[in-house]
Design an enzyme around this catalytic site. Structure first.
Site, PDB file in Angstrom:
ATOM      1  N   HIS A  89       8.531 -28.813  51.103  1.00 26.72           N
ATOM      2  CA  HIS A  89       8.604 -29.544  52.368  1.00 26.72           C
ATOM      3  C   HIS A  89       7.357 -30.418  52.523  1.00 26.72           C
ATOM      4  CE1 HIS A  89      11.871 -27.180  54.395  1.00 26.72           C
ATOM      5  NE2 HIS A  89      11.456 -26.212  53.601  1.00 26.72           N
ATOM      6  N   HIS A 149      12.307 -26.084  46.781  1.00 23.09           N
ATOM      7  CA  HIS A 149      12.055 -27.358  47.442  1.00 23.09           C
ATOM      8  C   HIS A 149      10.695 -27.312  48.133  1.00 23.09           C
ATOM      9  CE1 HIS A 149      14.434 -24.723  50.059  1.00 23.09           C
ATOM     10  NE2 HIS A 149      13.761 -25.225  51.080  1.00 23.09           N
TER      11      HIS A 149
HETATM   12  P1  AMP Z   1      14.176 -23.616  53.664  1.00 20.65           P
HETATM   13  O1  AMP Z   1      14.230 -22.787  54.906  1.00 20.65           O
HETATM   14  O2  AMP Z   1      12.787 -23.776  53.128  1.00 20.65           O
HETATM   15  O3  AMP Z   1      15.161 -23.111  52.612  1.00 20.65           O
HETATM   16  O4  AMP Z   1      14.596 -25.058  54.099  1.00 20.65           O
HETATM   17  C1  AMP Z   1      15.823 -25.638  53.820  1.00 20.65           C
HETATM   18  C2  AMP Z   1      15.787 -26.989  54.454  1.00 20.65           C
HETATM   19  O5  AMP Z   1      16.868 -27.750  53.962  1.00 20.65           O
HETATM   20  C3  AMP Z   1      15.898 -26.962  55.968  1.00 20.65           C
HETATM   21  O6  AMP Z   1      14.756 -27.601  56.537  1.00 20.65           O
HETATM   22  C4  AMP Z   1      17.193 -27.725  56.249  1.00 20.65           C
HETATM   23  O7  AMP Z   1      17.116 -28.536  57.399  1.00 20.65           O
HETATM   24  C5  AMP Z   1      17.341 -28.549  54.985  1.00 20.65           C
HETATM   25  N1  AMP Z   1      18.708 -28.894  54.636  1.00 20.65           N
HETATM   26  C6  AMP Z   1      19.779 -28.080  54.598  1.00 20.65           C
HETATM   27  N2  AMP Z   1      20.872 -28.759  54.196  1.00 20.65           N
HETATM   28  C7  AMP Z   1      20.474 -30.034  53.974  1.00 20.65           C
HETATM   29  C8  AMP Z   1      21.143 -31.230  53.540  1.00 20.65           C
HETATM   30  N3  AMP Z   1      22.455 -31.234  53.254  1.00 20.65           N
HETATM   31  N4  AMP Z   1      20.417 -32.357  53.440  1.00 20.65           N
HETATM   32  C9  AMP Z   1      19.095 -32.356  53.724  1.00 20.65           C
HETATM   33  N5  AMP Z   1      18.413 -31.267  54.120  1.00 20.65           N
HETATM   34  C10 AMP Z   1      19.086 -30.125  54.247  1.00 20.65           C
END
Ligand code: AMP
Ligand code: ZN
Length: 140
Positions: free
Chosen positions: A102, A100
């Site tokens: 950001h 993903h």
């Molecule tokens: P990372 O640390 O780069 O893996 O970031 C994962 C991101 O996904 C974090 O910023 C979380 O807040 C976000 N996240 C986790 N679960 C969900 C969800 N169900 N919907 C939207 N964002 C999410």
């Protein structure tokens, strides 16, 4: 689809999300725990864990979606800057093992830093040595 992956569950409508953009290969939705208003994540719909695993033909569409979403989010949030990044692998802070990107809207007075503020752990290797090591892998 990977059964236990929350982002795959979002892609397959098993988990709710606040979608802001979708096309054949890509989905973008609001981060549930935003670092700034408008914090959005853009994902390939296919379960791909890391950037290195992304097939070449999906790279262009993903980055095109990042460009489009960045433009729209900046307009909507009335900002003219964003930090765009990938936590690529667990040691880099990747909590969700589905690639993903950001997109974090930024303001001059938001108190945050640049990418250069993330880590300062440069070791003893010279730039020459680092360059040689990487070139060796390319040549392997
Ligand atoms: P990372 O640390 O780069 O893996 O970031 C994962 C991101 O996904 C974090 O910023 C979380 O807040 C976000 N996240 C986790 N679960 C969900 C969800 N169900 N919907 C939207 N964002 C999410
Ligand atoms: Zn997944």
């Amino acid at each position: 689809m990977s059964e236990n992956c929350i982002f795959c569950q979002i892609v397959n409508d098993r988990l709710e999300s606040r979608t802001v953009y979708e096309d054949e290969l890509t989905l973008a939705f609001l981060d549930v725990n935003p670092l700034a208003p408008g914090h959005t994540v853009v994902i390939p719909k296919a379960h791909i864990e890391r950037l290195e695993d992304l097939p070449t033909e999906q790279m262009g569409p993903l980055f095109e979606a990042v460009r489009r979403v960045t433009d729209k989010v900046q307009q909507a949030m009335k900002v003219d800057a964003t930090t765009i990044g990938i936590n690529n692998g667990r040691a880099a802070g990747q909590a969700v093992p589905h690639l993903h990107v950001h997109i974090i809207p930024r303001r001059a007075d938001d108190g945050g830093g640049s990418l250069h503020s993330i880590v300062h752990s440069n070791g003893p290797l010279s730039l020459d040595e680092v360059q040689r090591l990487i070139q060796q892998v390319f040549g392997a």
